[in-house]
Design a protein around this motif. Structure first.
Motif, short mmCIF file in Angstrom:
data_model
loop_
_atom_site.label_atom_id
_atom_site.label_comp_id
_atom_site.label_asym_id
_atom_site.label_seq_id
_atom_site.Cartn_x
_atom_site.Cartn_y
_atom_site.Cartn_z
N LYS A 57 31.26 62.36 41.38
CA LYS A 57 30.93 60.37 41.97
C LYS A 57 32.07 59.95 42.32
CE LYS A 57 29.53 58.10 38.91
NZ LYS A 57 28.84 57.61 37.40
N TRP A 58 32.14 59.20 43.10
CA TRP A 58 33.80 58.91 43.77
C TRP A 58 32.93 56.70 43.54
CZ3 TRP A 58 37.71 61.01 44.69
CH2 TRP A 58 37.92 62.00 44.75
N LYS A 59 33.97 55.62 43.02
CA LYS A 59 33.63 54.71 43.55
C LYS A 59 34.86 53.80 44.66
CE LYS A 59 36.07 52.61 39.35
NZ LYS A 59 36.16 52.34 37.92
N GLY A 60 34.33 53.32 45.90
CA GLY A 60 35.41 52.99 46.54
C GLY A 60 35.49 50.40 46.75
N TYR A 61 36.14 49.77 46.44
CA TYR A 61 36.21 48.80 46.34
C TYR A 61 37.24 48.09 46.79
CZ TYR A 61 39.14 49.83 43.01
OH TYR A 61 40.75 50.02 41.62
N LEU A 62 37.46 47.14 47.65
CA LEU A 62 38.67 46.36 48.47
C LEU A 62 39.47 46.16 47.47
CD1 LEU A 62 36.07 44.42 50.74
CD2 LEU A 62 37.69 46.40 51.26
N LYS A 63 41.07 46.25 47.55
CA LYS A 63 41.72 45.97 46.58
C LYS A 63 42.00 43.77 46.73
CE LYS A 63 46.92 46.52 45.03
NZ LYS A 63 48.47 47.19 46.08
N SER A 64 41.21 43.50 47.47
CA SER A 64 41.33 41.97 47.34
C SER A 64 40.48 41.79 47.02
CB SER A 64 41.45 41.15 48.78
OG SER A 64 40.00 41.40 49.81
N SER A 65 39.77 42.02 46.27
CA SER A 65 38.43 41.30 46.14
C SER A 65 37.57 41.86 45.29
CB SER A 65 37.36 41.16 47.04
OG SER A 65 37.00 42.32 47.86
N CYS A 66 38.13 43.86 45.15
CA CYS A 66 37.08 44.00 43.76
C CYS A 66 35.80 43.89 44.22
CB CYS A 66 37.42 44.63 42.24
SG CYS A 66 39.23 44.16 41.93
N VAL A 67 35.37 44.21 46.07
CA VAL A 67 34.07 44.97 45.60
C VAL A 67 33.53 45.42 46.65
CG1 VAL A 67 32.73 42.23 44.98
CG2 VAL A 67 33.53 42.54 47.56
N GLU A 68 33.03 46.23 47.09
CA GLU A 68 32.39 47.59 47.92
C GLU A 68 32.23 46.94 49.31
OE1 GLU A 68 29.80 50.30 46.41
OE2 GLU A 68 29.45 49.81 44.95
N GLU A 69 31.72 45.62 49.75
CA GLU A 69 31.51 45.28 50.91
C GLU A 69 32.34 44.73 51.62
OE1 GLU A 69 27.20 44.97 51.00
OE2 GLU A 69 27.38 43.31 50.20
N LEU A 70 32.87 44.35 52.28
CA LEU A 70 33.65 43.78 53.66
C LEU A 70 32.54 42.69 54.54
CD1 LEU A 70 36.26 42.06 53.99
CD2 LEU A 70 36.48 43.54 55.89
N VAL A 71 32.53 41.42 53.85
CA VAL A 71 31.25 40.38 54.51
C VAL A 71 31.86 39.81 55.39
CG1 VAL A 71 30.01 38.26 54.05
CG2 VAL A 71 29.75 40.49 52.26
N LEU A 72 31.22 40.03 56.48
CA LEU A 72 32.63 38.86 57.46
C LEU A 72 31.03 37.19 57.42
CD1 LEU A 72 32.78 41.66 60.23
CD2 LEU A 72 34.05 41.40 58.55
N LEU A 73 30.79 36.90 57.35
CA LEU A 73 29.89 35.69 57.60
C LEU A 73 28.55 35.70 56.95
CD1 LEU A 73 29.31 33.48 59.97
CD2 LEU A 73 28.26 34.97 61.23
N GLU A 74 28.71 34.98 56.61
CA GLU A 74 27.16 34.33 55.75
C GLU A 74 26.27 32.84 56.52
OE1 GLU A 74 27.10 34.01 51.16
OE2 GLU A 74 29.57 34.82 50.89
N ASP A 75 25.44 33.26 56.15
CA ASP A 75 24.61 31.77 57.04
C ASP A 75 23.11 31.45 55.76
OD1 ASP A 75 23.38 29.80 58.62
OD2 ASP A 75 23.14 31.09 60.12
N GLY A 76 23.63 30.89 55.32
CA GLY A 76 21.95 30.87 54.32
C GLY A 76 21.64 31.91 53.70
N ASP A 77 21.16 32.30 53.13
CA ASP A 77 20.86 33.54 52.47
C ASP A 77 20.62 35.04 53.83
OD1 ASP A 77 19.76 33.16 50.76
OD2 ASP A 77 17.77 32.95 51.72
N LEU A 78 21.13 35.23 54.80
CA LEU A 78 21.78 36.11 55.35
C LEU A 78 23.15 36.80 55.73
CD1 LEU A 78 20.74 38.18 58.09
CD2 LEU A 78 21.16 36.29 59.30
N LYS A 79 23.27 37.32 55.46
CA LYS A 79 25.15 38.19 55.55
C LYS A 79 25.03 39.43 56.69
CE LYS A 79 25.85 37.58 50.61
NZ LYS A 79 25.75 38.22 48.86
#
Length: 148
Positions: A57-79
């Protein structure tokens, strides 16, 4: 359950964690945005699943936010997010099916069951509508790891 207990673990990785810098450049509505961050990968023990048996098992996350995914844009419920790879890829796990790291933008939206749906199917019209475009990316190469 007994078959799970009797299985041996896959070999452990010699290198159990790593840091992988990356840069992503994208455009939203004519504005160029650059993100520099580090993807952290860590060995997280062993797991068991049907059809595969015991596996690493491996885990991966972003150093800046400790989350797995890099969200570029959020528009309401759509990311819109971009995957920076998998920890298995970066840590050279021989059981990994990924032969290269190709970033792609994908959407995340709520579904009718109270969860979320994500994917790339029919994403082009959504990207055009939101004027979102991935311009360039620079990712670290995977390490050379050994498993004992």
């Amino acid at each position: 359950m007994l078959s799970f207990l009797g299985c041996q673990n896959a070999p452990e990785p010699q290198i159990k964690e790593g840091e992988f810098p990356f840069e992503i450049v994208y455009e939203i509505d004519g504005k160029i945005i650059t993100i520099n961050d580090v993807y952290i990968c860590e060995f997280d023990g062993f797991d068991w699943s049907e059809g595969v048996g015991k596996h690493r098992k491996w885990k991966g996350y972003l150093k800046s936010s400790c989350v797995e995914e890099l969200v570029l844009l959020e528009d309401g419920d759509l990311k819109f997010a971009v995957s920076v790879g998998s920890p298995e890829y970066y840590m050279s796990d021989p059981d990994c099916a990924y032969s290269e790291n190709i970033p792609s933008i994908y959407y995340i939206k709520p579904n009718e069951f109270g969860g979320t749906t994500s994917g790339t199917l029919d994403i082009e019209p959504l990207l055009e509508q939101h004027k979102l475009k991935l311009i360039s990316w620079e990712f670290s190469k995977p390490i050379q790891n050994f498993f004992e």
